[in-house]
Design a protein around this motif. Structure first.
Motif, PDB file in Angstrom:
ATOM      1  N   LEU A 281      36.415 -22.122   8.790  1.00  0.00           N
ATOM      2  CA  LEU A 281      37.616 -22.896   9.067  1.00  0.00           C
ATOM      3  C   LEU A 281      38.288 -23.233   7.744  1.00  0.00           C
ATOM      4  CD1 LEU A 281      39.341 -24.437  11.166  1.00  0.00           C
ATOM      5  CD2 LEU A 281      37.827 -26.399  10.813  1.00  0.00           C
ATOM      6  N   GLY A 282      39.597 -23.024   7.660  1.00  0.00           N
ATOM      7  CA  GLY A 282      40.331 -23.300   6.427  1.00  0.00           C
ATOM      8  C   GLY A 282      41.668 -23.963   6.717  1.00  0.00           C
ATOM      9  N   GLU A 283      42.522 -23.950   5.728  1.00  0.00           N
ATOM     10  CA  GLU A 283      43.873 -24.481   5.877  1.00  0.00           C
ATOM     11  C   GLU A 283      44.838 -23.591   5.123  1.00  0.00           C
ATOM     12  OE1 GLU A 283      44.301 -28.549   4.800  1.00  0.00           O
ATOM     13  OE2 GLU A 283      42.581 -29.222   5.991  1.00  0.00           O
ATOM     14  N   CYS A 284      46.005 -23.386   5.713  1.00  0.00           N
ATOM     15  CA  CYS A 284      47.077 -22.689   5.029  1.00  0.00           C
ATOM     16  C   CYS A 284      47.918 -23.734   4.283  1.00  0.00           C
ATOM     17  CB  CYS A 284      47.923 -21.893   6.028  1.00  0.00           C
ATOM     18  SG  CYS A 284      48.983 -20.636   5.272  1.00  0.00           S
ATOM     19  N   ARG A 285      49.025 -23.321   3.699  1.00  0.00           N
ATOM     20  CA  ARG A 285      49.868 -24.284   3.011  1.00  0.00           C
ATOM     21  C   ARG A 285      50.538 -25.210   4.033  1.00  0.00           C
ATOM     22  NH1 ARG A 285      53.800 -21.151  -0.680  1.00  0.00           N
ATOM     23  NH2 ARG A 285      54.912 -23.144  -0.703  1.00  0.00           N
ATOM     24  N   PRO A 286      50.948 -26.412   3.635  1.00  0.00           N
ATOM     25  CA  PRO A 286      51.408 -27.430   4.599  1.00  0.00           C
ATOM     26  C   PRO A 286      52.565 -26.982   5.476  1.00  0.00           C
ATOM     27  CG  PRO A 286      51.030 -28.445   2.455  1.00  0.00           C
ATOM     28  CD  PRO A 286      50.881 -26.960   2.252  1.00  0.00           C
ATOM     29  N   GLU A 287      53.468 -26.155   4.957  1.00  0.00           N
ATOM     30  CA  GLU A 287      54.630 -25.728   5.745  1.00  0.00           C
ATOM     31  C   GLU A 287      54.238 -24.993   7.026  1.00  0.00           C
ATOM     32  OE1 GLU A 287      55.886 -25.541   1.360  1.00  0.00           O
ATOM     33  OE2 GLU A 287      54.092 -25.134   2.569  1.00  0.00           O
ATOM     34  N   ALA A 288      53.057 -24.379   7.018  1.00  0.00           N
ATOM     35  CA  ALA A 288      52.622 -23.613   8.184  1.00  0.00           C
ATOM     36  C   ALA A 288      52.364 -24.492   9.393  1.00  0.00           C
ATOM     37  CB  ALA A 288      51.359 -22.822   7.842  1.00  0.00           C
ATOM     38  N   ASN A 289      52.133 -25.779   9.179  1.00  0.00           N
ATOM     39  CA  ASN A 289      51.839 -26.698  10.280  1.00  0.00           C
ATOM     40  C   ASN A 289      52.946 -27.715  10.505  1.00  0.00           C
ATOM     41  OD1 ASN A 289      49.193 -25.823  11.183  1.00  0.00           O
ATOM     42  ND2 ASN A 289      48.458 -26.476   9.174  1.00  0.00           N
ATOM     43  N   ASP A 290      54.119 -27.471   9.953  1.00  0.00           N
ATOM     44  CA  ASP A 290      55.250 -28.381  10.117  1.00  0.00           C
ATOM     45  C   ASP A 290      55.912 -28.111  11.465  1.00  0.00           C
ATOM     46  OD1 ASP A 290      57.863 -29.534  10.098  1.00  0.00           O
ATOM     47  OD2 ASP A 290      57.809 -29.600   7.901  1.00  0.00           O
ATOM     48  N   PRO A 291      55.834 -29.041  12.426  1.00  0.00           N
ATOM     49  CA  PRO A 291      56.387 -28.788  13.761  1.00  0.00           C
ATOM     50  C   PRO A 291      57.883 -28.483  13.745  1.00  0.00           C
ATOM     51  CG  PRO A 291      54.950 -30.698  13.800  1.00  0.00           C
ATOM     52  CD  PRO A 291      55.157 -30.348  12.351  1.00  0.00           C
ATOM     53  N   GLU A 292      58.626 -29.086  12.837  1.00  0.00           N
ATOM     54  CA  GLU A 292      60.061 -28.830  12.775  1.00  0.00           C
ATOM     55  C   GLU A 292      60.346 -27.381  12.374  1.00  0.00           C
ATOM     56  OE1 GLU A 292      64.111 -30.499  10.525  1.00  0.00           O
ATOM     57  OE2 GLU A 292      62.229 -31.624  10.401  1.00  0.00           O
ATOM     58  N   ILE A 293      59.607 -26.883  11.385  1.00  0.00           N
ATOM     59  CA  ILE A 293      59.772 -25.493  10.954  1.00  0.00           C
ATOM     60  C   ILE A 293      59.359 -24.540  12.067  1.00  0.00           C
ATOM     61  CG2 ILE A 293      58.940 -23.725   9.355  1.00  0.00           C
ATOM     62  CD1 ILE A 293      58.672 -25.925   7.246  1.00  0.00           C
ATOM     63  N   SER A 294      58.251 -24.839  12.724  1.00  0.00           N
ATOM     64  CA  SER A 294      57.760 -23.935  13.767  1.00  0.00           C
ATOM     65  C   SER A 294      58.702 -23.896  14.969  1.00  0.00           C
ATOM     66  CB  SER A 294      56.349 -24.321  14.201  1.00  0.00           C
ATOM     67  OG  SER A 294      56.315 -25.598  14.791  1.00  0.00           O
ATOM     68  N   ARG A 295      59.299 -25.034  15.322  1.00  0.00           N
ATOM     69  CA  ARG A 295      60.262 -25.038  16.426  1.00  0.00           C
ATOM     70  C   ARG A 295      61.510 -24.243  16.065  1.00  0.00           C
ATOM     71  NH1 ARG A 295      58.362 -30.489  17.140  1.00  0.00           N
ATOM     72  NH2 ARG A 295      60.024 -31.269  15.777  1.00  0.00           N
ATOM     73  N   LYS A 296      61.942 -24.361  14.807  1.00  0.00           N
ATOM     74  CA  LYS A 296      63.122 -23.615  14.349  1.00  0.00           C
ATOM     75  C   LYS A 296      62.849 -22.117  14.382  1.00  0.00           C
ATOM     76  CE  LYS A 296      66.447 -23.331  10.513  1.00  0.00           C
ATOM     77  NZ  LYS A 296      66.828 -23.888   9.183  1.00  0.00           N
ATOM     78  N   LEU A 297      61.655 -21.712  13.929  1.00  0.00           N
ATOM     79  CA  LEU A 297      61.307 -20.296  13.961  1.00  0.00           C
ATOM     80  C   LEU A 297      61.216 -19.794  15.392  1.00  0.00           C
ATOM     81  CD1 LEU A 297      60.420 -17.701  12.511  1.00  0.00           C
ATOM     82  CD2 LEU A 297      58.058 -18.536  12.646  1.00  0.00           C
ATOM     83  N   TRP A 298      60.599 -20.585  16.259  1.00  0.00           N
ATOM     84  CA  TRP A 298      60.460 -20.185  17.665  1.00  0.00           C
ATOM     85  C   TRP A 298      61.833 -19.976  18.295  1.00  0.00           C
ATOM     86  CZ3 TRP A 298      55.747 -19.606  20.301  1.00  0.00           C
ATOM     87  CH2 TRP A 298      55.850 -19.384  21.673  1.00  0.00           C
ATOM     88  N   LYS A 299      62.749 -20.877  18.036  1.00  0.00           N
ATOM     89  CA  LYS A 299      64.108 -20.767  18.583  1.00  0.00           C
ATOM     90  C   LYS A 299      64.770 -19.501  18.086  1.00  0.00           C
ATOM     91  CE  LYS A 299      68.417 -23.400  19.102  1.00  0.00           C
ATOM     92  NZ  LYS A 299      69.113 -24.665  18.761  1.00  0.00           N
ATOM     93  N   PHE A 300      64.605 -19.199  16.798  1.00  0.00           N
ATOM     94  CA  PHE A 300      65.198 -17.966  16.255  1.00  0.00           C
ATOM     95  C   PHE A 300      64.591 -16.737  16.919  1.00  0.00           C
ATOM     96  CE2 PHE A 300      65.026 -14.317  13.459  1.00  0.00           C
ATOM     97  CZ  PHE A 300      66.365 -14.170  13.116  1.00  0.00           C
ATOM     98  N   MET A 301      63.265 -16.709  17.073  1.00  0.00           N
ATOM     99  CA  MET A 301      62.603 -15.554  17.657  1.00  0.00           C
ATOM    100  C   MET A 301      63.007 -15.348  19.101  1.00  0.00           C
ATOM    101  SD  MET A 301      58.764 -15.610  15.921  1.00  0.00           S
ATOM    102  CE  MET A 301      58.301 -17.166  16.690  1.00  0.00           C
ATOM    103  N   GLU A 302      63.152 -16.430  19.839  1.00  0.00           N
ATOM    104  CA  GLU A 302      63.625 -16.332  21.232  1.00  0.00           C
ATOM    105  C   GLU A 302      64.988 -15.668  21.294  1.00  0.00           C
ATOM    106  OE1 GLU A 302      61.845 -19.827  24.073  1.00  0.00           O
ATOM    107  OE2 GLU A 302      63.516 -20.357  22.749  1.00  0.00           O
ATOM    108  N   LYS A 303      65.896 -16.110  20.438  1.00  0.00           N
ATOM    109  CA  LYS A 303      67.260 -15.565  20.436  1.00  0.00           C
ATOM    110  C   LYS A 303      67.269 -14.127  19.963  1.00  0.00           C
ATOM    111  CE  LYS A 303      71.943 -16.484  18.729  1.00  0.00           C
ATOM    112  NZ  LYS A 303      72.782 -17.408  17.904  1.00  0.00           N
ATOM    113  N   ALA A 304      66.501 -13.815  18.921  1.00  0.00           N
ATOM    114  CA  ALA A 304      66.499 -12.466  18.342  1.00  0.00           C
ATOM    115  C   ALA A 304      65.917 -11.426  19.287  1.00  0.00           C
ATOM    116  CB  ALA A 304      65.733 -12.466  17.026  1.00  0.00           C
ATOM    117  N   THR A 305      64.890 -11.813  20.047  1.00  0.00           N
ATOM    118  CA  THR A 305      64.207 -10.856  20.911  1.00  0.00           C
ATOM    119  C   THR A 305      64.650 -10.915  22.365  1.00  0.00           C
ATOM    120  OG1 THR A 305      62.394 -12.395  21.410  1.00  0.00           O
ATOM    121  CG2 THR A 305      62.169 -11.016  19.431  1.00  0.00           C
ATOM    122  N   GLY A 306      65.263 -11.994  22.762  1.00  0.00           N
ATOM    123  CA  GLY A 306      65.627 -12.171  24.164  1.00  0.00           C
ATOM    124  C   GLY A 306      64.434 -12.408  25.057  1.00  0.00           C
ATOM    125  N   VAL A 307      63.321 -12.851  24.464  1.00  0.00           N
ATOM    126  CA  VAL A 307      62.081 -13.087  25.239  1.00  0.00           C
ATOM    127  C   VAL A 307      61.734 -14.569  25.214  1.00  0.00           C
ATOM    128  CG1 VAL A 307      59.628 -12.577  25.403  1.00  0.00           C
ATOM    129  CG2 VAL A 307      61.216 -10.782  24.682  1.00  0.00           C
TER     130      VAL A 307
END
Length: 307
Positions: A281-307
Motif C-alpha cells: 500500500l502506498g500513496e501517490c502525489r496529493p493531487e491524485a486524491n483531490d476530489p475537485e480535480i477528479s470531478r473536473k476530469l470525470w466531467k471532461f471525460m464524459e463529454k469527450a467520450t459521450g459515455v
C-alpha cells in the motif's frame, strides 16, 4: 497509512510478501487484460490462466495477440481469448464493449510509453492521453453492467478494477488544455505528456472508486515498478540501454502488484487505494486524491467520450 514515494524505495523496493503462488483458485472468474500480449500484461495473463481464470486479451494487433496466446498456451496448458481493441479509437472501444457485455470480468489496464509527440488518436486527442485515459475510461464505463453482474455473482460480492499507472504518476499533474493540439500541448515534451497520461489514470481511479465503491467495485491503481519491457521502444537508444541493463527489473516483477490488487483477499478493502512495488500500500502525489480535480476530469471525460 500508505508509504510515500521515495527514490530509494522505487529503485530498491523490499522483497514482496506476495508471490504468484498466493493467488487463489480463479475457476469461474473471467478476466479482461488490455495490452495482455506483452510485458506486464502478458505476465498477468499467464498467472491468471494458471490459476483457472478465463482470460480475454484485448489488443490492437491480432497477429501479436495470437502469438502471445499460443506461447502462453504452451507454458500453461490454458488458452486465452483474443478480442480486438484499439484504445485510441473510441468507436472501436464501443464496439468491443458491446461484444463483451454480459460477461463477468476483472479489468487490468495498461498503456503505451513515449510515442512520437505529434501523434493523435482517431478522435483528435493526444495519443498518450487518449489511449491511457479516455480509452480506458470509456471501456470501463461501458463495461460497468458486466462488472456489477460479476460482483453480484461472486462469493466476495466484489468485482475488481485494477488500473496500472507507473512511477511517472508522481512526476507531473494534469495540464488542462493539453489534451488536443494547441499552445499548451505544444509547450510540453513527449515525456511530460506521458507523465500526465500516467497521473490522470490515478485521478480517474480515485473518482471511479468514490462513485462505484457502493456497487461492489474494488478500484485500485498502482505503480507496478520500473521494468524491462517493450514499452520502452520509443525511448532514445542510449537512454533505453541504460534503463534496460542498469535500472529496470524483469517484467514478472511488475505483475506482482497488479495480481495482488486483482486477486488477493488482502486487497478487498482497498477501494480507492494506490499500490506500489512490490505488493504494498502506498500513496501517490496529493493531487491524485483531490476530489475537485477528479470531478473536473470525470466531467471532461464524459463529454469527450459521450459515455
Amino acid at each position: 497509512m500508505g508509504q510515500h514515494f521515495s527514490l530509494l524505495g522505487q529503485w530498491l523496493p523490499p522483497r514482496s510478501h506476495f508471490s504468484v503462488s498466493d493467488i487463489p483458485d480463479l475457476t469461474g472468474k473471467v478476466a479482461l487484460v488490455t495490452g495482455g500480449n506483452a510485458g506486464i500484461g502478458k505476465e498477468t495473463v499467464k498467472h491468471l490462466l494458471v490459476h483457472g481464470a478465463k482470460v480475454y486479451i484485448a489488443a490492437r494487433s491480432h497477429t501479436r495477440a495470437i502469438g502471445a496466446i499460443n506461447e502462453l498456451e504452451r507454458e500453461t496448458g490454458k488458452r486465452a481469448v483474443f478480442i480486438e481493441l484499439d484504445l485510441a479509437n473510441l468507436s472501436c472501444v464501443r464496439k468491443m464493449a458491446e461484444a463483451f457485455l454480459g460477461l463477468e470480468h476483472e479489468l487490468h489496464i495498461l498503456g503505451v510509453m513515449w510515442p512520437a509527440h505529434d501523434r493523435l488518436t482517431t478522435d483528435g486527442y493526444d495519443l498518450q492521453f487518449g489511449t491511457n485515459v479516455l480509452g480506458h475510461y470509456a471501456l470501463t464505463k461501458l463495461l460497468l453492467p458486466a462488472l456489477s453482474e460479476g460482483a453480484r455473482n461472486s462469493e466476495e460480492g466484489k468485482a475488481r478494477v485494477v488500473i496500472v499507472a507507473s512511477m511517472a504518476a508522481y512526476l507531473n499533474t494534469i495540464h488542462w488544455g493539453s489534451f488536443t493540439p494547441g499552445p499548451v500541448r505544444d509547450a510540453m515534451s513527449t515525456y511530460e505528456l506521458y507523465d500526465q497520461s500516467k497521473h490522470a489514470p490515478v485521478v480517474f481511479a480515485a473518482e471511479l472508486a468514490r462513485r462505484y465503491g457502493d456497487h461492489g467495485l474494488v478500484v485500485t491503481s498502482c505503480n507496478p515498478g520500473n521494468l524491462r519491457t517493450d514499452l520502452q521502444r520509443h525511448v532514445p537508444t542510449p537512454f533505453r540501454q541504460i534503463l534496460q541493463y542498469g535500472l529496470l527489473y524483469p517484467a514478472p516483477y511488475g505483475a506482482l502488484t497488479p495480481l495482488w490488487a486483482g486477486t488477493s483477499a488482502e486487497t478487498l478493502d482497498m477501494n480507492g487505494k494506490f499500490l506500489i512495488p512490490w505488493a504494498r500500500l502506498g500513496e501517490c502525489r496529493p493531487e491524485a486524491n483531490d476530489p475537485e480535480i477528479s470531478r473536473k476530469l470525470w466531467k471532461f471525460m464524459e463529454k469527450a467520450t459521450g459515455v
